[in-house]
Design an enzyme around this catalytic site. Structure first.
Site, PDB file in Angstrom:
ATOM      1  N   ASP A  61     -16.061 -23.627 -19.584  1.00 47.43           N
ATOM      2  CA  ASP A  61     -15.186 -23.355 -18.644  1.00 47.43           C
ATOM      3  C   ASP A  61     -14.376 -21.469 -18.978  1.00 47.43           C
ATOM      4  OD1 ASP A  61     -12.372 -22.594 -18.084  1.00 47.43           O
ATOM      5  OD2 ASP A  61     -11.826 -24.290 -19.630  1.00 47.43           O
ATOM      6  N   ASN A  88     -19.660 -17.480  -9.914  1.00 43.89           N
ATOM      7  CA  ASN A  88     -19.268 -17.648  -8.379  1.00 43.89           C
ATOM      8  C   ASN A  88     -17.852 -18.698  -9.262  1.00 43.89           C
ATOM      9  OD1 ASN A  88     -19.332 -19.146  -6.024  1.00 43.89           O
ATOM     10  ND2 ASN A  88     -19.585 -20.865  -7.431  1.00 43.89           N
ATOM     11  N   TYR A 164      -4.411 -15.323  -4.772  1.00 47.59           N
ATOM     12  CA  TYR A 164      -5.700 -15.542  -4.509  1.00 47.59           C
ATOM     13  C   TYR A 164      -6.225 -13.962  -3.775  1.00 47.59           C
ATOM     14  CZ  TYR A 164     -10.650 -16.358  -3.025  1.00 47.59           C
ATOM     15  OH  TYR A 164     -11.784 -16.769  -2.866  1.00 47.59           O
ATOM     16  N   LYS A 168      -9.232 -11.358  -6.111  1.00 47.70           N
ATOM     17  CA  LYS A 168      -9.989 -10.206  -6.079  1.00 47.70           C
ATOM     18  C   LYS A 168     -10.581  -9.242  -5.440  1.00 47.70           C
ATOM     19  CE  LYS A 168     -12.625 -14.503  -5.792  1.00 47.70           C
ATOM     20  NZ  LYS A 168     -13.489 -15.278  -6.390  1.00 47.70           N
ATOM     21  N   THR A 199     -16.031 -25.661   2.134  1.00 47.90           N
ATOM     22  CA  THR A 199     -15.553 -26.043   0.542  1.00 47.90           C
ATOM     23  C   THR A 199     -14.395 -26.559   0.501  1.00 47.90           C
ATOM     24  OG1 THR A 199     -14.801 -24.078  -0.052  1.00 47.90           O
ATOM     25  CG2 THR A 199     -17.226 -23.990  -0.051  1.00 47.90           C
TER      26      THR A 199
END
Length: 241
Positions: A61, A88, A164, A168, A199
């Site tokens: 985790d 990832n 999000y 990044k 995904t």
């Protein structure tokens, strides 16, 4: 220590992470499948082994110090070093994420996983990476973290996402700082954008396959010693900052 190379891929029980692990396994690497969910992790390991890969499970985790420390100890016991780390694991935080209406906890959770988690795992694995002959670190980012693309009229940069996309961008900046600190070592660290892959992160809306999305990360994980560092790539080459 064994001559066989060892990699750890976080968030590797499914999607792009699984395909990165599969690609490295196909090259003859021993691949640690880092994942929180025990059932999914072991199912992924079993599937990879059935396909001929040398895969092993790593309970992990990325938001938990003790879990990350235990993962490093597991890899040290098994291999004595780490040749490649692929960070990832990540979350979107869900949609929609307009800045004026977003829950600040959503932003905090995205940063905790997508940025702080990468720092936590990277720092825990660095002593093992330093023992490798040609250590590599790959951080899986996204072109939606490119400020250049976000501010280019007409560019395809996805929905407004105050959690999000900036997480990044933050990850990209952190990776540059690692590259600066590690510039006098043999550790190469780069960012990979997999593209818009189908995904469960995006409800399988992507137009690329996870296998296609894994290709850039696999290339960066296996760079030659004179390869780049501190750079951001997708299938088409370098991604603008």
């Amino acid at each position: 220590m064994s001559e066989q190379k060892t990699a750890l891929v976080t968030g590797a029980n499914k999607g792009i992470g699984y395909e990165i692990a599969a690609g490295l396994g196909a090259l003859g690497w021993s691949v640690g499948i880092g994942a929180r969910d025990a059932e999914r992790r072991e199912a992924a390991v079993a599937k990879l082994r059935a396909g001929g890969a040398d895969a092993f499970g790593v309970p992990l985790d990325v938001t938990d110090d003790a879990s990350v420390t235990a993962a490093a100890a597991l890899i040290e016991d098994r291999a004595g070093r780490l040749d490649t780390l692929v960070n990832n694991a990540g979350i979107t935080g869900g949609m929609a994420q307009t800045p004026t209406t977003a829950d600040v906890e959503t932003v905090r959770e995205a940063v905790e996983t997508n940025v702080i988690g990468v720092i936590r795992v990277t720092n825990a694995m660095l002593p093992l990476l330093r023992r490798a002959a040609s250590p590599r670190i790959v951080n899986v980012s996204s072109s939606v973290g490119s400020l250049t693309r976000q501010t280019t009229p007409g560019a395809e940069v996805g929905p407004i996402a105050v959690a999000y996309s900036p997480s990044k961008t933050f990850l990209n900046g952190v990776t540059v700082q690692y590259a600066r600190e590690l510039q006098d070592t043999n550790i190469l660290i780069n960012l990979a954008c997999p593209g818009y892959c189908a995904t469960d992160l995006n409800g399988f809306r992507g137009h690329r396959t996870p296998e296609q999305g894994a290709a850039t990360a696999i290339r960066l994980a296996t760079l030659p010693d004179d390869g780049p560092t501190g750079r951001f790539f997708d299938d088409d080459g370098e991604v603008p900052w």
